[in-house]
Write a protein that holds these residues in place. Structure first.
Motif, short mmCIF file in Angstrom:
data_model
loop_
_atom_site.label_atom_id
_atom_site.label_comp_id
_atom_site.label_asym_id
_atom_site.label_seq_id
_atom_site.Cartn_x
_atom_site.Cartn_y
_atom_site.Cartn_z
N VAL A 66 12.01 28.65 -23.35
CA VAL A 66 11.07 29.35 -22.67
C VAL A 66 10.91 29.21 -21.55
O VAL A 66 10.98 30.13 -20.41
N ALA A 67 10.95 27.86 -20.72
CA ALA A 67 11.24 27.80 -19.39
C ALA A 67 12.57 28.30 -18.60
O ALA A 67 12.31 28.95 -17.59
N LEU A 68 13.53 28.28 -19.41
CA LEU A 68 14.61 29.14 -19.04
C LEU A 68 14.60 30.62 -19.08
O LEU A 68 15.16 31.40 -18.12
N GLU A 69 14.01 30.83 -20.09
CA GLU A 69 13.66 32.47 -20.02
C GLU A 69 12.84 33.00 -18.69
O GLU A 69 13.18 34.16 -18.35
N LYS A 70 12.14 32.06 -18.08
CA LYS A 70 11.03 32.52 -17.05
C LYS A 70 12.27 32.69 -15.92
O LYS A 70 12.10 33.61 -15.12
N GLN A 71 13.09 31.72 -15.89
CA GLN A 71 14.07 31.84 -14.52
C GLN A 71 14.92 32.85 -14.90
O GLN A 71 15.25 33.58 -13.76
N VAL A 72 15.20 33.21 -15.97
CA VAL A 72 16.18 34.34 -16.11
C VAL A 72 15.57 35.57 -15.85
O VAL A 72 16.07 36.64 -15.35
N LEU A 73 14.33 35.86 -16.29
CA LEU A 73 13.48 36.94 -16.03
C LEU A 73 13.30 37.09 -14.37
O LEU A 73 13.51 38.14 -13.86
N GLN A 74 13.01 36.28 -13.70
CA GLN A 74 12.93 36.18 -12.37
C GLN A 74 14.15 36.50 -11.54
O GLN A 74 14.21 37.42 -10.63
N SER A 75 15.37 35.94 -11.99
CA SER A 75 16.81 36.37 -11.62
C SER A 75 17.09 37.82 -11.69
O SER A 75 17.42 38.43 -10.73
N LEU A 76 16.93 38.34 -13.10
CA LEU A 76 17.27 39.66 -13.33
C LEU A 76 16.38 40.45 -12.31
O LEU A 76 16.71 41.61 -11.86
N THR A 77 15.13 40.42 -12.20
CA THR A 77 14.07 41.09 -11.33
C THR A 77 14.66 41.01 -9.97
O THR A 77 14.55 42.29 -9.47
N LEU A 78 15.06 39.83 -9.43
CA LEU A 78 15.37 39.88 -8.04
C LEU A 78 16.76 40.71 -7.76
O LEU A 78 17.02 41.13 -6.84
N TYR A 79 17.51 40.46 -8.89
CA TYR A 79 18.90 41.37 -8.76
C TYR A 79 18.77 42.74 -8.84
O TYR A 79 19.10 43.34 -8.06
N SER A 80 17.88 43.23 -9.50
CA SER A 80 17.61 44.48 -9.56
C SER A 80 16.90 45.09 -8.45
O SER A 80 17.15 46.08 -7.93
N LYS A 81 16.09 44.20 -7.74
CA LYS A 81 15.38 44.78 -6.51
C LYS A 81 16.39 44.92 -5.37
O LYS A 81 16.47 45.59 -4.52
N ARG A 82 17.41 43.65 -5.35
CA ARG A 82 18.69 43.99 -4.34
C ARG A 82 19.20 45.27 -4.62
O ARG A 82 19.67 45.69 -3.54
N ILE A 83 19.68 45.46 -5.88
CA ILE A 83 20.19 46.73 -6.09
C ILE A 83 19.57 48.01 -5.63
O ILE A 83 19.92 48.94 -4.91
N ARG A 84 18.14 48.15 -6.17
CA ARG A 84 17.55 49.27 -5.44
C ARG A 84 17.36 49.23 -3.91
O ARG A 84 17.33 50.31 -3.43
N ALA A 85 17.24 48.13 -3.35
CA ALA A 85 17.24 48.19 -1.84
C ALA A 85 18.69 48.59 -1.13
O ALA A 85 18.62 49.42 -0.39
N ASP A 86 19.71 48.28 -1.80
CA ASP A 86 20.92 48.82 -1.39
C ASP A 86 21.16 50.37 -1.73
O ASP A 86 21.47 51.15 -0.60
#
Length: 112
Positions: A60-80
């Motif tokens: 559950v704790a690891l899932e929170k990290q994965v979700l944050q990481s995926l969200t940040l990665y998709s934001k970077r792609i959108r910004a690019d």
């Protein structure tokens, strides 16, 4: 559950990479790992052993990290993507500065 944890850690490592020239391969890897996690999720059924419950709490704790990481990665792609589209628009205006001239010969300023 151990395989789920391994796949989640691989996801974290994949989304931490910032190389733009390898972005397509990273996205393919992320999609493959998410598909694998989807299959693994379907295979988990209660009742869970006490060891599995402890591992589940860690997940559950690891899932929170994965979700944050995926969200940040998709934001970077959108910004690019936004930056690329903006560059294309600016280049178009530079190449053809009179592209926004109306039919009667007046220039219409869209930046007001």
């Amino acid at each position: 559950m151990k395989r789920w944890q391994d796949v989640s850690k691989e996801l974290l490592l994949a989304t931490a990479q910032l190389e733009e020239d390898q972005r397509d391969s990273i996205i393919d890897t992320v999609e493959r790992l998410l598909d694998e996690r989807d299959i693994l999720q379907r295979e988990m059924f209660p009742p869970f052993t006490p060891e599995e419950e402890v591992a589940g709490r860690d997940l559950v704790a690891l899932e929170k990290q994965v979700l944050q990481s995926l969200t940040l990665y998709s934001k970077r792609i959108r910004a690019d993507i936004s930056a690329t589209q903006s560059k294309k628009e600016h280049m178009k205006n530079y190449v053809n500065p009179y592209g926004k001239v109306t039919r009667d010969g007046r220039f219409y300023d869209t930046k007001q």
